[in-house]
Design a protein around this motif. Structure first.
Motif, mmCIF file in Angstrom:
data_model
loop_
_atom_site.group_PDB
_atom_site.id
_atom_site.type_symbol
_atom_site.label_atom_id
_atom_site.label_comp_id
_atom_site.label_asym_id
_atom_site.label_seq_id
_atom_site.Cartn_x
_atom_site.Cartn_y
_atom_site.Cartn_z
ATOM 1 N N GLU A 1 -9.948 3.750 -4.699
ATOM 2 C CA GLU A 1 -9.084 4.334 -5.705
ATOM 3 C C GLU A 1 -9.299 3.670 -7.074
ATOM 4 O O GLU A 1 -9.479 2.464 -7.156
ATOM 5 N N GLU A 2 -9.275 4.471 -8.121
ATOM 6 C CA GLU A 2 -9.417 3.852 -9.467
ATOM 7 C C GLU A 2 -8.070 3.709 -10.131
ATOM 8 O O GLU A 2 -7.284 4.614 -10.140
ATOM 9 N N LEU B 1 0.835 -1.210 0.000
ATOM 10 C CA LEU B 1 0.000 0.000 0.000
ATOM 11 C C LEU B 1 0.867 1.256 0.000
ATOM 12 O O LEU B 1 0.471 2.285 -0.560
ATOM 13 N N ILE C 1 -10.016 0.153 17.142
ATOM 14 C CA ILE C 1 -8.969 -0.331 16.225
ATOM 15 C C ILE C 1 -9.485 -0.348 14.791
ATOM 16 O O ILE C 1 -8.849 0.170 13.871
ATOM 17 N N PHE C 2 -10.687 -0.901 14.611
ATOM 18 C CA PHE C 2 -11.119 -1.094 13.232
ATOM 19 C C PHE C 2 -11.677 0.168 12.589
ATOM 20 O O PHE C 2 -11.578 0.315 11.369
ATOM 21 N N THR D 1 -17.408 -2.464 0.589
ATOM 22 C CA THR D 1 -16.919 -1.638 -0.510
ATOM 23 C C THR D 1 -16.021 -2.447 -1.431
ATOM 24 O O THR D 1 -16.057 -2.294 -2.654
ATOM 25 N N MET D 2 -15.216 -3.347 -0.829
ATOM 26 C CA MET D 2 -14.386 -4.214 -1.660
ATOM 27 C C MET D 2 -15.243 -5.263 -2.360
ATOM 28 O O MET D 2 -15.070 -5.534 -3.549
ATOM 29 N N TYR E 1 -7.514 3.304 -0.385
ATOM 30 C CA TYR E 1 -7.007 2.298 -1.311
ATOM 31 C C TYR E 1 -8.119 1.434 -1.881
ATOM 32 O O TYR E 1 -7.953 0.768 -2.880
ATOM 33 N N VAL E 2 -9.250 1.419 -1.177
ATOM 34 C CA VAL E 2 -10.331 0.528 -1.570
ATOM 35 C C VAL E 2 -11.191 1.159 -2.656
ATOM 36 O O VAL E 2 -11.807 0.462 -3.460
ATOM 37 N N VAL F 1 -7.256 2.902 5.499
ATOM 38 C CA VAL F 1 -7.110 2.152 4.243
ATOM 39 C C VAL F 1 -8.251 2.389 3.257
ATOM 40 O O VAL F 1 -8.190 1.890 2.143
ATOM 41 N N ARG G 1 -4.468 -4.276 -4.315
ATOM 42 C CA ARG G 1 -4.839 -3.332 -3.246
ATOM 43 C C ARG G 1 -5.808 -3.974 -2.269
ATOM 44 O O ARG G 1 -5.636 -3.898 -1.058
ATOM 45 N N PHE G 2 -6.843 -4.634 -2.813
ATOM 46 C CA PHE G 2 -7.850 -5.240 -1.939
ATOM 47 C C PHE G 2 -7.239 -6.346 -1.091
ATOM 48 O O PHE G 2 -7.529 -6.467 0.104
ATOM 49 N N LEU H 1 -5.109 -8.051 12.052
ATOM 50 C CA LEU H 1 -5.473 -7.343 13.281
ATOM 51 C C LEU H 1 -6.572 -8.080 14.026
ATOM 52 O O LEU H 1 -6.666 -8.007 15.248
ATOM 53 N N ILE I 1 -11.595 -10.754 -8.522
ATOM 54 C CA ILE I 1 -11.230 -9.464 -9.108
ATOM 55 C C ILE I 1 -10.246 -9.665 -10.260
ATOM 56 O O ILE I 1 -9.230 -10.339 -10.109
ATOM 57 N N LYS J 1 3.257 0.611 -3.671
ATOM 58 C CA LYS J 1 2.537 0.304 -4.908
ATOM 59 C C LYS J 1 3.389 -0.481 -5.886
ATOM 60 O O LYS J 1 3.325 -0.271 -7.095
ATOM 61 N N VAL K 1 -8.390 1.703 11.450
ATOM 62 C CA VAL K 1 -7.797 1.034 10.295
ATOM 63 C C VAL K 1 -8.602 1.325 9.032
ATOM 64 O O VAL K 1 -8.036 1.653 7.983
ATOM 65 N N GLN L 1 -17.109 -4.550 -5.593
ATOM 66 C CA GLN L 1 -16.309 -4.317 -6.789
ATOM 67 C C GLN L 1 -15.767 -5.615 -7.364
ATOM 68 O O GLN L 1 -15.037 -5.603 -8.345
ATOM 69 N N LEU M 1 -11.296 -13.629 -2.409
ATOM 70 C CA LEU M 1 -11.339 -12.217 -2.788
ATOM 71 C C LEU M 1 -10.482 -11.987 -4.032
ATOM 72 O O LEU M 1 -10.904 -11.318 -4.986
ATOM 73 N N ARG N 1 -6.161 -3.477 -8.704
ATOM 74 C CA ARG N 1 -7.220 -3.473 -7.708
ATOM 75 C C ARG N 1 -7.144 -4.734 -6.841
ATOM 76 O O ARG N 1 -7.291 -4.680 -5.635
ATOM 77 N N VAL O 1 -5.307 -4.822 1.737
ATOM 78 C CA VAL O 1 -6.192 -4.308 2.789
ATOM 79 C C VAL O 1 -6.753 -5.465 3.613
ATOM 80 O O VAL O 1 -6.766 -5.424 4.847
ATOM 81 N N LEU P 1 -16.206 -1.266 5.149
ATOM 82 C CA LEU P 1 -14.949 -1.365 4.406
ATOM 83 C C LEU P 1 -14.949 -2.594 3.492
ATOM 84 O O LEU P 1 -14.649 -2.505 2.299
#
Lengths: 232, 247
Positions: free
Chosen positions: B246-247, A68, B232-233, B176-177, B243-244, B240, A143-144, A154, A135, A71, B236, B180, A131, A140, A147, B173
């Motif tokens: 972004e095109e 991230l 925490i979340f 959103t991923m 980045y999710v 991030v 990136r996903f 975590l 895609i 890149k 986070v 797509q 995931l 993309r 993330v 979050l």
């Protein structure tokens, strides 16, 4: 196409030799455990496999963070390699654990914090791969995946903590569930040596596989780019 | 949703940068929440789907678990059933809320707006939280009525709030991923459930504790865990989210 590095070949050979020695040590060098008998020998590779699974998980999260920031596609390949190796070894960890737990705890499975955490880790790994599969656009996808690796890494410690509080509140869910109560043992020096050697061996296996998988990922990337070029 | 009202959310004053930045952030966030709420008020697609789904889950549980009057009032069962309802209905809502944005190109429009992207995230998350809380506060009295248990316990309401915040923070979050991706309909629960497990575990345990009338010492670790997870979340996701989308 770059040829296989000399160092990688050396690591290949070292890993195989180490694995042979480790297997010998597990079966012949380490003494038989007094209470549990031979099934305790599972322990050496069980913990080592769990260790590699953890390495893979941490590796994926670190690679995700670096991706991230920088890149650079390289780090996406690294993250995927870490996850794939992690899946295999966490699975080995769970299976060997079950083999041990059946005679010792008298059950294949309990919801002990460690078992729960290992399962959740495995599921997050699988979700990560699903995931990626969904895609098409490589940037993309990278990136996903990065993330998700960060979010997953975590969440896993929190799962461990919550499963642990769960146990302290209900100390007698299953009487034999606590590893300190049933199935714990003190290691003799020879056992400790075998154990440490097993850890070393599996770390080498991890490095070796990791390197191979990253090379494979790079080549796959090159092929994909060549294909895109010919299609244009 | 109108263009004129959208433009008034731009940070126009340049005088005190920090204050106007915060104000601009809050205004952008408010605009996203308001857009979601007013769209929902007109269509009522999301809420009605979530609610009917929640009722169906209660119905299924009733027969699947064969709840006789004694076990029904068992706090463990109640907390477990309630959280399964919330989690499943929540997934439905999250998926839909992001799918709407994606399908008609609304997400691109939102991203074109000259506002901080995290304002969009917090706006969407807050909107989702409102929907989830609405469903929860309709399900609670219905459940109380059907099973003759009193669920109006301030502790339980606190747990529901904290649990929903954590769930929605990660859920927005990941949704959103998920929207797509090619496999978006099946992807969200697979991504979300393993990650959100600590929230569900802690929420069920804390809810059981409150319904059971347990000591605060027993419940507190779970509440702390929920708060930690929420913080925490949210942090986070805030970091991030860029980045999710972004095109």
């Amino acid at each position: 196409m770059d040829s296989k590095p000399r160092l990688l070949t050396i690591i290949d050979i070292v890993t195989v030799v180490l694995l042979l020695i480790a297997t010998y040590m597990v079966f012949f060098y380490a003494p038989q455990e007094a209470v549990m008998g031979d099934v305790q020998r599972v322990f050496y590779f069980h913990v080592a496999a769990g260790w590699v699974g953890m390495l893979g998980f941490i590796g994926a999260a670190v690679a995700g963070i670096i991706y991230l920031i920088k890149k650079d596609r390289k780090w996406d390949i690294v993250g995927l390699a870490a996850v794939e190796i992690g899946i295999v070894f966490i699975f080995i960890n769970i299976v060997t654990g079950s083999i041990w737990a059946r005679p010792i705890w008298n059950t294949w499975w309990t919801w002990d914090p460690r078992l729960t955490t290992a399962t959740v880790m495995l599921l997050i790994y699988f979700a990560y791969l699903m995931l990626r599969q969904g895609i098409e656009d490589p940037d993309r996808r990278a990136r996903f995946a990065a993330v998700y690796a960060i979010v997953g890494s975590l969440s896993v410690p929190l799962t461990y903590f919550s499963a642990r509080i769960f146990r302290t509140i209900h100390p007698i869910v299953i009487g034999s569930g606590d590893p300190n109560a049933t199935g714990s043992f003190d290691m003799t020096p020879m056992m400790l040596q075998t154990f440490m050697f097993g850890l070393l061996t599996f770390t080498f296996i991890f490095i070796d596989l990791f390197w191979h998988r990253i090379r494979l990922g790079r080549k796959a990337d090159q092929i994909e780019q060549l294909r895109l070029k010919t299609m244009e | 949703m109108t263009i004129e009202s959208e433009s008034s959310y731009l940070p126009e004053e340049q005088g005190t940068p920090a204050a106007s930045k915060v104000a601009g952030f809050l205004r952008a966030m408010g605009a996203v929440v308001w857009k979601d709420l007013s769209a929902e008020l007109r269509s009522r697609e999301l809420l009605s789907a979530m609610l009917i789904f929640a009722l169906l889950v209660i119905l299924i549980f009733n027969f699947a678990l064969d709840l006789d009057p004694a076990t029904r009032r068992e706090p463990t069962i109640t907390a477990g059933v309630l959280w399964v309802i919330f989690v499943f209905a929540g997934t439905l809502g999250l998926n839909r809320s992001m799918a709407i944005e994606k399908d008609r190109g609304c997400l691109d429009g939102l991203l074109l707006a000259p506002v901080d992207r995290s304002a969009i995230y917090f706006g969407k998350a807050l909107g989702n939280l409102v929907f989830m809380l609405m469903v929860e506060f309709i399900v609670l009295p219905i459940y109380s009525l059907l099973y003759n248990v009193n669920l109006f316990n301030p502790g339980l309401l606190l747990v529901i709030l904290l649990g929903s915040i954590g769930y929605v923070a990660v859920g927005t979050l990941l949704a959103t991923m998920a929207v797509q991706a090619r496999t978006r309909d099946i992807l969200l629960p697979i991504l979300l459930f393993p990650v959100v497990l600590p929230v569900i575990l802690a929420a069920v345990k804390a809810s059981t504790g409150f319904l059971d009338g347990s000591e605060m010492d027993v419940i507190r670790p779970w509440i702390n865990l929920l708060i930690a997870y929420d913080i925490i979340f949210s942090a986070v996701a805030f970091m991030v989210f860029d980045y999710v989308v972004e095109e």
